[in-house]
Design an enzyme around this catalytic site. Structure first.
Site, PDB file in Angstrom:
ATOM      1  N   ASP A  29      -8.748 -35.814 -18.797  1.00 43.21           N
ATOM      2  CA  ASP A  29      -7.289 -35.711 -18.652  1.00 43.21           C
ATOM      3  C   ASP A  29      -6.807 -35.960 -17.229  1.00 43.21           C
ATOM      4  OD1 ASP A  29      -7.200 -35.102 -21.308  1.00 43.21           O
ATOM      5  OD2 ASP A  29      -6.492 -33.045 -21.073  1.00 43.21           O
ATOM      6  N   GLU A  49      13.380 -33.991 -29.736  1.00 43.04           N
ATOM      7  CA  GLU A  49      12.590 -35.119 -29.239  1.00 43.04           C
ATOM      8  C   GLU A  49      13.498 -36.111 -28.508  1.00 43.04           C
ATOM      9  OE1 GLU A  49      10.361 -37.801 -27.957  1.00 43.04           O
ATOM     10  OE2 GLU A  49       9.269 -36.215 -29.006  1.00 43.04           O
ATOM     11  N   GLU A  62     -17.235 -24.366 -12.796  1.00 38.71           N
ATOM     12  CA  GLU A  62     -16.093 -24.045 -13.677  1.00 38.71           C
ATOM     13  C   GLU A  62     -15.438 -22.760 -13.193  1.00 38.71           C
ATOM     14  OE1 GLU A  62     -13.179 -23.529 -15.935  1.00 38.71           O
ATOM     15  OE2 GLU A  62     -14.266 -25.404 -16.283  1.00 38.71           O
ATOM     16  N   ARG A  63     -14.112 -22.798 -13.010  1.00 38.21           N
ATOM     17  CA  ARG A  63     -13.417 -21.637 -12.441  1.00 38.21           C
ATOM     18  C   ARG A  63     -12.975 -20.625 -13.501  1.00 38.21           C
ATOM     19  NH1 ARG A  63      -7.603 -24.349 -10.628  1.00 38.21           N
ATOM     20  NH2 ARG A  63      -6.866 -24.784 -12.745  1.00 38.21           N
ATOM     21  N   ALA A  67       6.546 -28.609 -24.922  1.00 36.21           N
ATOM     22  CA  ALA A  67       5.452 -29.529 -25.275  1.00 36.21           C
ATOM     23  C   ALA A  67       5.868 -30.918 -24.807  1.00 36.21           C
ATOM     24  CB  ALA A  67       5.199 -29.489 -26.779  1.00 36.21           C
ATOM     25  N   GLY A  70       9.718 -31.411 -27.596  1.00 35.63           N
ATOM     26  CA  GLY A  70       8.660 -32.427 -27.631  1.00 35.63           C
ATOM     27  C   GLY A  70       8.013 -32.489 -28.996  1.00 35.63           C
ATOM     28  N   HIS A  91     -16.612 -42.645 -55.381  1.00 33.84           N
ATOM     29  CA  HIS A  91     -15.550 -42.179 -56.278  1.00 33.84           C
ATOM     30  C   HIS A  91     -15.951 -40.844 -56.886  1.00 33.84           C
ATOM     31  CE1 HIS A  91     -12.372 -42.360 -59.300  1.00 33.84           C
ATOM     32  NE2 HIS A  91     -13.277 -41.990 -60.193  1.00 33.84           N
ATOM     33  N   GLY A 112     -13.519 -25.436 -21.265  1.00 27.90           N
ATOM     34  CA  GLY A 112     -12.210 -25.878 -20.784  1.00 27.90           C
ATOM     35  C   GLY A 112     -11.065 -25.495 -21.712  1.00 27.90           C
ATOM     36  N   ILE A 113      -9.928 -26.164 -21.522  1.00 28.16           N
ATOM     37  CA  ILE A 113      -8.741 -25.904 -22.343  1.00 28.16           C
ATOM     38  C   ILE A 113      -9.048 -26.184 -23.810  1.00 28.16           C
ATOM     39  CG2 ILE A 113      -6.393 -26.732 -22.854  1.00 28.16           C
ATOM     40  CD1 ILE A 113      -6.502 -24.955 -20.381  1.00 28.16           C
TER      41      ILE A 113
END
Length: 465
Positions: free
Chosen positions: A310, A203, A35-36, A268, A180, A444, A41-42
């Site tokens: 990803d 959008e 891992e850099r 985005a 976006g 319930h 991660g993100i």
């Protein structure tokens, strides 16, 4: 220099990579994870987790402003941007250090640095000018992705932000344009709007949250506009003219151009896979539009080289990456009775207000696919727990195949739907029909009763509406 030799090396320590590394260790492999930047991660550091911390602050702030509705007195409700950001970063930091502990506990070697292929089974890892050689029988690429930019839409961290900049504001801008309206764009629009920023969302498609069911998109748009957001659909930003402390955005809609000046812009507009500087071309790993091409097991077609998460394509979701990691590792280990992932069973969640969650086909997609459908809907206003919570905005929608009773899709908008969707995900994984869902007893009073009522409604049997 002697190379360190492993059974499995994973490039990337995000939700795909670290999960794959741990599963490999559980199966008796000698594993390393390269891992850099930050373990987690993100997702853990700059995505899923810290954004949820920010949105939780927005939610509490919203409730505090409406305390009177609950018979409570809270005067002079205010906020401290630095403290909100500090809490969010603290949550991310706590989880990132937790990943380091998990790797250590599972005897996974954590290698800090940037990996590059020298051969299909050999990597060179660089850090601060020092290099280490690592060899492995199998290598999994889990390098993730980053915010997509276009030549005319480039982030500078000052006036034009990506999600990373939007997460650590020094002050709250008075005005903002979000380009976006997918999950990332809408979550930030929701956060900033809650704290008083004048937000405009642009959008390109003809509706916001375009991957969601059309009824959910329409309901969300009405809700966001009521909260004060401006929404421009079938529109695109063709130019950003930067001033000293503002940006003038040229927006084209229905063939007409207009200029909107704001303090900040958030990009985005999707993501691009991190495929650069890995040496993929040298070992002939196939890449298509910044994503690595794999089969259903994550195999790239190059012996011993796999890709997940990803960087291996949509949907770009942490839970999809983790599951792909486990599938790839179990395939490497030669485990029997493996099933490739059914992407139609991956839930999607957006943590705006109201929340949005879905799994499976939208009503339109089901009809497109040739199904004759039965559709059920149940509104939050008909649910006792929702009324008690003061959360009467939203609905649950279910789509069934009329012929077989198969649950084709489920779509929700409203409070806590991101927690409820899992019930339908389990149902689809077990290949449940309407009969089992109707015979299931829901507790319930809970919001989950709406899930039951929506199923009943599809068959003309709803009780409470």
């Amino acid at each position: 220099m002697m190379a360190d030799n492993f059974d499995l090396v994973v490039i990337g320590g995000g939700p795909g990579g670290y999960v794959a590394a741990i599963r490999g260790a559980q199966l008796g492999m000698k594993v390393a994870c390269v891992e850099r930047e930050h373990l987690g991660g993100i997702c853990l550091n700059w995505g899923c987790i810290p954004t949820k911390a920010l949105l939780r602050s927005a939610e509490v702030f919203h409730l505090a402003k409406h305390a009177k509705d609950f018979g409570l007195k809270i005067d002079n409700v205010g906020f401290d941007v630095d403290a909100i950001v500090k809490r969010s970063r603290g949550v991310a930091g706590q989880l990132s250090s937790g990943i380091a502990h998990l790797l250590k506990k599972n005897k996974v070697t954590h290698i800090d640095g940037e990996a590059k292929f020298q051969a299909r089974n050999k990597l060179v890892v660089s850090k601060d000018g020092k290099t280490t050689e690592v060899t492995a029988k199998n290598i999994i690429i889990a390098t993730g992705a980053r915010a997509r930019e276009l030549p005319h839409l480039q982030a500078d961290g000052d006036l034009v932000w990506t999600y990373k900049h939007a997460m650590t504001p020094k002050t709250l801008p008075k005005s903002m344009l979000v380009i976006g309206s997918g999950a990332i764009g809408i979550e930030f629009a929701s956060f900033y709007n809650e704290f008083g920023t004048d937000v405009t969302v642009v959008e390109m498609m003809d509706r916001i949250l375009p991957v969601e069911d059309a009824e959910v998109s329409a309901f969300a748009e009405t809700s966001f506009k009521k909260q004060g957001m401006k929404i421009m659909k079938s529109a695109s930003v063709t130019e950003l003219k930067k001033g000293k402390s503002s940006v003038t955005c040229v927006v084209e809609q229905n063939g007409k151009k207009q200029e909107i000046t704001v303090e900040k812009v958030i990009l985005a507009i999707g993501i691009a896979g991190n495929v650069e500087n890995l040496g993929l071309e040298d070992i002939k790993v196939p890449v298509d539009r910044s994503h690595i091409v794999t089969d259903e097991w994550g195999f790239t077609g190059v012996e011993g080289v796999w890709a997940i998460g990803d960087v291996a394509g949509a949907p770009w979701l942490a839970h999809k990456a983790s599951h792909e990691g486990i599938i790839a590792v179990e395939k490497i280990a030669g485990m029997p009775d493996l099933h490739p992932m059914d992407k139609s069973n991956i839930p999607g969640c957006t943590y705006c207000r109201p929340q949005v969650a879905s799994v499976g086909m939208t009503e339109a997609k089901a009809k497109e696919a040739g199904y004759k459908v039965k559709v059920g809907k149940f509104p939050f206003i008909g649910n006792g727990k929702a009324i008690a919570l003061g959360e009467t905005e939203g609905f649950v929608k279910t789509v069934f195949d009329e012929k077989t009773g198969e649950l084709l899709g489920a779509h929700m908008i409203g409070a806590e739907v991101t927690e409820m969707i899992q019930g339908y995900v389990v149902g689809r994984t077990l290949e449940t029909t309407e009969a089992e869902l109707m015979h299931t007893v829901f507790p319930h009073p809970t919001l989950s009763e709406m899930m039951h009522e929506s199923v009943l409604d599809a068959y003309g049997r709803a009780i409470h509406f």
